[in-house]
Write a protein that holds these residues in place. Sequence first.
Motif, PDB file in Angstrom:
ATOM      1  N   THR A  61      -0.243  -0.221  -2.155  1.00 52.75           N
ATOM      2  CA  THR A  61      -0.803  -0.730  -3.408  1.00 52.75           C
ATOM      3  C   THR A  61      -0.256   0.031  -4.604  1.00 52.75           C
ATOM      4  O   THR A  61       0.126  -0.566  -5.632  1.00 52.75           O
ATOM      5  CB  THR A  61      -2.338  -0.616  -3.391  1.00 52.75           C
ATOM      6  N   GLU A  62      -0.174   1.352  -4.477  1.00 53.56           N
ATOM      7  CA  GLU A  62       0.352   2.182  -5.574  1.00 53.56           C
ATOM      8  C   GLU A  62       1.839   1.897  -5.815  1.00 53.56           C
ATOM      9  O   GLU A  62       2.288   1.873  -6.957  1.00 53.56           O
ATOM     10  CB  GLU A  62       0.146   3.659  -5.240  1.00 53.56           C
ATOM     11  N   ARG A  63       2.569   1.672  -4.721  1.00 50.23           N
ATOM     12  CA  ARG A  63       3.998   1.382  -4.853  1.00 50.23           C
ATOM     13  C   ARG A  63       4.208   0.062  -5.585  1.00 50.23           C
ATOM     14  O   ARG A  63       5.078  -0.060  -6.451  1.00 50.23           O
ATOM     15  CB  ARG A  63       4.648   1.325  -3.467  1.00 50.23           C
TER      16      ARG A  63
ATOM     17  N   GLU B 286       7.800   9.318  -3.421  1.00 53.18           N
ATOM     18  CA  GLU B 286       7.694   8.029  -2.745  1.00 53.18           C
ATOM     19  C   GLU B 286       6.834   8.109  -1.490  1.00 53.18           C
ATOM     20  O   GLU B 286       6.069   7.185  -1.183  1.00 53.18           O
ATOM     21  CB  GLU B 286       9.089   7.522  -2.372  1.00 53.18           C
TER      22      GLU B 286
ATOM     23  N   LEU C  23       3.082   7.585  -1.945  1.00 50.25           N
ATOM     24  CA  LEU C  23       2.572   6.334  -2.495  1.00 50.25           C
ATOM     25  C   LEU C  23       2.032   5.426  -1.398  1.00 50.25           C
ATOM     26  O   LEU C  23       2.683   5.222  -0.360  1.00 50.25           O
ATOM     27  CB  LEU C  23       3.681   5.592  -3.244  1.00 50.25           C
ATOM     28  N   SER C  24       0.863   4.863  -1.637  1.00 52.10           N
ATOM     29  CA  SER C  24       0.355   3.817  -0.755  1.00 52.10           C
ATOM     30  C   SER C  24       1.053   2.514  -1.116  1.00 52.10           C
ATOM     31  O   SER C  24       1.719   2.418  -2.158  1.00 52.10           O
ATOM     32  CB  SER C  24      -1.154   3.662  -0.918  1.00 52.10           C
TER      33      SER C  24
ATOM     34  N   ALA D 156       2.140  -1.427  -7.688  1.00 54.71           N
ATOM     35  CA  ALA D 156       1.754  -1.265  -9.090  1.00 54.71           C
ATOM     36  C   ALA D 156       2.833  -0.528  -9.871  1.00 54.71           C
ATOM     37  O   ALA D 156       3.152  -0.881 -11.019  1.00 54.71           O
ATOM     38  CB  ALA D 156       0.423  -0.533  -9.184  1.00 54.71           C
ATOM     39  N   LEU D 157       3.404   0.512  -9.261  1.00 53.92           N
ATOM     40  CA  LEU D 157       4.464   1.276  -9.917  1.00 53.92           C
ATOM     41  C   LEU D 157       5.698   0.391 -10.137  1.00 53.92           C
ATOM     42  O   LEU D 157       6.348   0.459 -11.188  1.00 53.92           O
ATOM     43  CB  LEU D 157       4.830   2.500  -9.074  1.00 53.92           C
TER      44      LEU D 157
ATOM     45  N   THR E 258       5.225  -1.862 -13.145  1.00 49.03           N
ATOM     46  CA  THR E 258       5.342  -1.100 -14.392  1.00 49.03           C
ATOM     47  C   THR E 258       6.795  -0.796 -14.723  1.00 49.03           C
ATOM     48  O   THR E 258       7.248  -0.982 -15.868  1.00 49.03           O
ATOM     49  CB  THR E 258       4.551   0.211 -14.286  1.00 49.03           C
TER      50      THR E 258
END
Length: 376
Positions: free
Chosen positions: A335-337, A329, A332-333, A339-340, A343
């Motif tokens: 944006t990545e968080r 965690e 994660l940036s 997106a994750l 999903t």
Amino acid sequence: MVNIQGRWFDGKSSQACDATLTLRGDTSVSVSDVASGEPLIVANVNDLDISSRLGNTARFVRFANGAAFETVDNTAVDALQKKRIDGGSAGLLHKLESHLGLVLVAAILSIAVLVGGAVYGVPATARLIAFQLPQNTLDTVAAETMSILDRTHFDDSELSVDRQTQLQAEFKPVLAQYPDMPLKVEFRKGGDNIGANAFALPDGTIIFTDEMIELSHSPSERIAVLAHEIGHVAERHSLRAVIQNAVLGFVYVTLVGDGTAMGDLLIGLPVLATTLSYSRDHETEADVFSAEFLDKAGIERQAFVDIMQRLGETMRCNELIDDAKDVDEDALSDTERLALCETLIDEADDEGNSQWRDYLSTHPGLEQRLIDFTAQ
């Protein structure tokens, strides 16, 4: 003549001897010692106290001097019973417990009483008790609760003094509308365990976590949440929940009579299921309170809907990421968080987990709850 074999207790000691009870004629009863043939007592059948028949358990024929004759020959005792003036009444209990239809009716009625008591009686009783308790009791409960939470879950708020002052000024006009309640707002950092949240203590203290403040986008959203928590205080929900849990726990322990692992399972699941429904009811009551306040204040109900949707998405995202394997965690940036999260939520919905999670939530299903909130 009726002869009944059994045991004789003289009422003066715990010793017993084999004996025969004999009915001679219509009303004369005598008891004699089997070993010696010696008569032990003579009495009138109408002066005897004959225990009711219950299945095939032993029966007692008690005499006026305290002595008693015990036997398992229920058929013979029934014949003796019929010689009494009230001969038919003593067999009523046996007739009832031997009648399958009546047993089923009694079982259904018993279950209905238990369920009705748990669903309606316990909440009503808890409400009555909660509103009878004095303010100093509420203060004590709240102080102890806050002390435990501060030691185990909360950290000091990281909001600046200016920010806290601004928020208090924002909340002050709302609190002033309820002078009969000793309301106040405090701030804490929720951290990983609590996160974005707000809750009310029995004494009128309302806690906002830093994360909840950060999650809100406008004063209207924060006021909507505050009104919801005031609803909990007004209805004494936290205190009622404690009382309800205590009563239900006592009832289930009494019924099960076992504190072992199996007993804990049997006790815990019903308590869990029942108290969850109570919490849903409490949340609904607080939602109604908040909706009515927002209407009077001229604030759109959508403010509450927006922040609750955002809160639900945040909580679910955090939960799914915590459960995910091989996810760092901290790396994660934002944006990545995000997106994750999208999903993981899609995967969870595909697996059909959402309904189950809603059922095991202490709040009503969020989507339905917000629909009801706007429709009230």
